[in-house]
Design an enzyme around this catalytic site. Structure first.
Site, PDB file in Angstrom:
ATOM      1  N   THR A 134       0.656  -1.133   0.037  1.00  0.00           N
ATOM      2  CA  THR A 134       0.188  -0.106  -0.282  1.00  0.00           C
ATOM      3  C   THR A 134       0.809   1.155   0.022  1.00  0.00           C
ATOM      4  OG1 THR A 134      -0.237  -0.064   2.374  1.00  0.00           O
ATOM      5  CG2 THR A 134      -2.075  -1.119   1.155  1.00  0.00           C
ATOM      6  N   GLU A 135       2.165   0.924  -0.224  1.00  0.00           N
ATOM      7  CA  GLU A 135       3.071   2.268   0.031  1.00  0.00           C
ATOM      8  C   GLU A 135       2.657   3.493  -0.826  1.00  0.00           C
ATOM      9  OE1 GLU A 135       5.685  -1.363   1.311  1.00  0.00           O
ATOM     10  OE2 GLU A 135       4.007  -0.789  -0.038  1.00  0.00           O
ATOM     11  N   VAL A 136       2.219   3.097  -2.176  1.00  0.00           N
ATOM     12  CA  VAL A 136       1.976   4.410  -3.147  1.00  0.00           C
ATOM     13  C   VAL A 136       0.738   5.190  -2.644  1.00  0.00           C
ATOM     14  CG1 VAL A 136       2.951   3.215  -5.235  1.00  0.00           C
ATOM     15  CG2 VAL A 136       0.525   3.132  -4.578  1.00  0.00           C
ATOM     16  N   PHE A 140       4.791   6.687  -0.565  1.00  0.00           N
ATOM     17  CA  PHE A 140       6.148   5.991  -0.387  1.00  0.00           C
ATOM     18  C   PHE A 140       6.496   5.030  -1.448  1.00  0.00           C
ATOM     19  CE2 PHE A 140       8.600   3.405   2.888  1.00  0.00           C
ATOM     20  CZ  PHE A 140       9.649   4.012   2.636  1.00  0.00           C
TER      21      PHE A 140
END
Length: 258
Positions: A134-136, A140
């Site tokens: 889920t970083e985007v 991130f």
């Protein structure tokens, strides 16, 4: 105070357990260091032939710890490089470990937690488990794990997973080839134990080690170079305004309008 990581050995199987259930086994520098040391301990333990990675509580790992994310905003570039190298060391320790590593995923495995599962040689999960990078969504980049993910699934699937930041159930993870088996929660302990025992009693330890090395060295020969690039990218992204905006919004539980 309870240790963040538990280590035990029985029947030539080392069990390494994430033990931070009150924080959903979220990753922080101390947990990453203890986890790395546990895998090194298993590597050096002559009584160990197979390693099982699991977690206490209802979540395998929710990814980065909130306090840890907050601290990242104040790090210098050099501190972020050093921090990224700690995560790289954990992942490469597991990836190159001369013993087979089995992940037993029960509950969510998100972001860095999904990375932990991805790095393991064999992955069992319950139907209720969810996976995702889920970083985007918070500005991130899943830089380090992407070096391993593209090899494990394929470029098309990796782009879908990493660019959308979506979460998905175990059955979908199975279709992506991210995991190997989906097993009911009432059976997963016994199933993983039987699988590990079958490797211990039915396969040469030396042959397992060399086969694992063969696969890693022939399918990902440029891994060290790509990881060095990923560490630099990781550190640079942490200095960006969008990362700081995303983390602040995430910590304040505010909807982010990109």
């Amino acid at each position: 105070m309870e240790p963040l990581v538990l280590y035990s050995v029985a029947d030539r199987i080392a069990t390494i357990t994430l033990n931070r259930p009150e924080k959903r086994n979220a990753l922080n520098p101390n947990l990453i260091a203890e986890l790395t040391n546990a895998f090194i301990r298993a590597e050096e333990d002559d009584l160990v032939k197979v390693v099982v990675l699991k977690a206490n509580g209802g979540t395998f790992s929710a990814g980065a710890d909130l306090e840890y994310l907050q601290q990242l905003q104040h790090n210098t570039f050099e501190e972020n490089v050093a921090d990224s190298n700690h995560l790289k060391r954990l992942f490469t320790t597991i990836y190159y470990l001369p013993k087979i590593v089995i992940a037993q995923v029960e509950g969510h495995a998100i972001a860095g937690g999904c990375g932990l599962a991805t790095i393991c040689d064999i992955v069992f999960a319950t139907p209720e488990s969810n996976f995702g990078y889920t970083e985007v969504k918070i500005g991130f980049v899943p830089a380090i794990v992407s070096c391993f993910l593209v090899q494990k699934v394929n470029e098309t699937v990796a782009k879908e997973i990493l660019l959308t930041g979506k979460t998905f159930p175990a059955e979908q993870a199975l279709k992506y080839n991210l995991i190997n088996f989906v097993t009911n929660s009432s059976e997963i302990n016994q199933t993983v134990k039987e699988f590990a025992l079958s490797l211990c009693t039915g396969s040469s330890g030396n042959s397992l080690m060399i086969t694992k090395q063969l696969i890693s060295q022939t399918t990902n020969p440029l891994l060290e170079k790509t990881l060095e690039t990923a560490v630099q990218i990781n550190a640079r992204v942490r200095e960006s305004d969008e990362f700081k905006k995303g983390i602040a919004s995430f910590l304040n539980k505010e909807k982010i309008n990109w």
